[in-house]
Design a protein around this motif. Sequence first.
Motif, PDB file in Angstrom:
ATOM      1  N   ARG A  44       0.806  -1.220   0.000  1.00  0.00           N
ATOM      2  CA  ARG A  44       0.000   0.000   0.000  1.00  0.00           C
ATOM      3  C   ARG A  44       0.842   1.275   0.000  1.00  0.00           C
ATOM      4  O   ARG A  44       0.423   2.294  -0.509  1.00  0.00           O
ATOM      5  CB  ARG A  44      -0.936   0.037   1.211  1.00  0.00           C
ATOM      6  CG  ARG A  44      -1.865  -1.159   1.321  1.00  0.00           C
ATOM      7  CD  ARG A  44      -2.969  -1.053   0.299  1.00  0.00           C
ATOM      8  NE  ARG A  44      -3.970  -2.079   0.447  1.00  0.00           N
ATOM      9  CZ  ARG A  44      -3.977  -3.225  -0.221  1.00  0.00           C
ATOM     10  NH1 ARG A  44      -3.017  -3.506  -1.048  1.00  0.00           N
ATOM     11  NH2 ARG A  44      -4.935  -4.103  -0.059  1.00  0.00           N
ATOM     12  N   ILE A  45       2.022   1.242   0.592  1.00  0.00           N
ATOM     13  CA  ILE A  45       2.872   2.429   0.694  1.00  0.00           C
ATOM     14  C   ILE A  45       3.915   2.373  -0.408  1.00  0.00           C
ATOM     15  O   ILE A  45       4.700   1.433  -0.481  1.00  0.00           O
ATOM     16  CB  ILE A  45       3.541   2.522   2.074  1.00  0.00           C
ATOM     17  CG1 ILE A  45       2.475   2.652   3.160  1.00  0.00           C
ATOM     18  CG2 ILE A  45       4.507   3.703   2.117  1.00  0.00           C
ATOM     19  CD1 ILE A  45       3.016   2.551   4.573  1.00  0.00           C
ATOM     20  N   LEU A  46       3.917   3.402  -1.261  1.00  0.00           N
ATOM     21  CA  LEU A  46       4.842   3.444  -2.385  1.00  0.00           C
ATOM     22  C   LEU A  46       5.984   4.429  -2.170  1.00  0.00           C
ATOM     23  O   LEU A  46       7.043   4.283  -2.761  1.00  0.00           O
ATOM     24  CB  LEU A  46       4.090   3.801  -3.670  1.00  0.00           C
ATOM     25  CG  LEU A  46       2.952   2.850  -4.053  1.00  0.00           C
ATOM     26  CD1 LEU A  46       2.280   3.316  -5.327  1.00  0.00           C
ATOM     27  CD2 LEU A  46       3.461   1.435  -4.200  1.00  0.00           C
ATOM     28  N   ARG A  47       5.769   5.445  -1.359  1.00  0.00           N
ATOM     29  CA  ARG A  47       6.802   6.449  -1.105  1.00  0.00           C
ATOM     30  C   ARG A  47       6.494   7.198   0.187  1.00  0.00           C
ATOM     31  O   ARG A  47       5.464   6.941   0.814  1.00  0.00           O
ATOM     32  CB  ARG A  47       6.913   7.437  -2.271  1.00  0.00           C
ATOM     33  CG  ARG A  47       5.726   8.377  -2.375  1.00  0.00           C
ATOM     34  CD  ARG A  47       5.911   9.398  -3.497  1.00  0.00           C
ATOM     35  NE  ARG A  47       4.867  10.404  -3.434  1.00  0.00           N
ATOM     36  CZ  ARG A  47       4.977  11.581  -2.829  1.00  0.00           C
ATOM     37  NH1 ARG A  47       6.093  11.919  -2.220  1.00  0.00           N
ATOM     38  NH2 ARG A  47       3.979  12.438  -2.844  1.00  0.00           N
ATOM     39  N   HIS A  48       7.364   8.131   0.554  1.00  0.00           N
ATOM     40  CA  HIS A  48       7.150   9.005   1.710  1.00  0.00           C
ATOM     41  C   HIS A  48       7.352  10.450   1.257  1.00  0.00           C
ATOM     42  O   HIS A  48       8.199  10.722   0.404  1.00  0.00           O
ATOM     43  CB  HIS A  48       8.104   8.651   2.849  1.00  0.00           C
ATOM     44  CG  HIS A  48       7.762   7.340   3.477  1.00  0.00           C
ATOM     45  ND1 HIS A  48       8.194   6.125   2.958  1.00  0.00           N
ATOM     46  CD2 HIS A  48       7.005   7.042   4.546  1.00  0.00           C
ATOM     47  CE1 HIS A  48       7.715   5.152   3.703  1.00  0.00           C
ATOM     48  NE2 HIS A  48       6.994   5.681   4.669  1.00  0.00           N
ATOM     49  N   THR A  49       6.593  11.373   1.852  1.00  0.00           N
ATOM     50  CA  THR A  49       6.662  12.774   1.443  1.00  0.00           C
ATOM     51  C   THR A  49       8.009  13.389   1.775  1.00  0.00           C
ATOM     52  O   THR A  49       8.714  12.930   2.675  1.00  0.00           O
ATOM     53  CB  THR A  49       5.546  13.606   2.103  1.00  0.00           C
ATOM     54  OG1 THR A  49       5.689  13.528   3.522  1.00  0.00           O
ATOM     55  CG2 THR A  49       4.176  13.126   1.683  1.00  0.00           C
TER      56      THR A  49
END
Length: 99
Positions: A44-49
């Motif tokens: 579900r998590i593809l990147r971080h801001t």
Amino acid sequence: MRITEHPILGKLEKHPISITFNGNKYPAYKGESIAAALLANNVRILRHTEKQKQPRGIYCGIGHCYECRVTVNKTHHVRACITPVKDNMFIESESGERI
């Protein structure tokens, strides 16, 4: 968790391939987007801001919002929702660092 038949596209052929995301191998099907393949594998998590390091995943699903940016074969800022997978594709999360 994958669509096998579509009302407009008809029956979808499945040709299995393999992709790597953050060092883990996942099954995928030729022609599906990176986002669809990862979502089907419960990623579900593809990147971080950049500033607050908050997790991001698929938002619009049509390439407008850029929330699903990943690095593909060392090419940065690739939109996962509109980029088709290829066999042995190497995909990494973007860490939030400016490149």
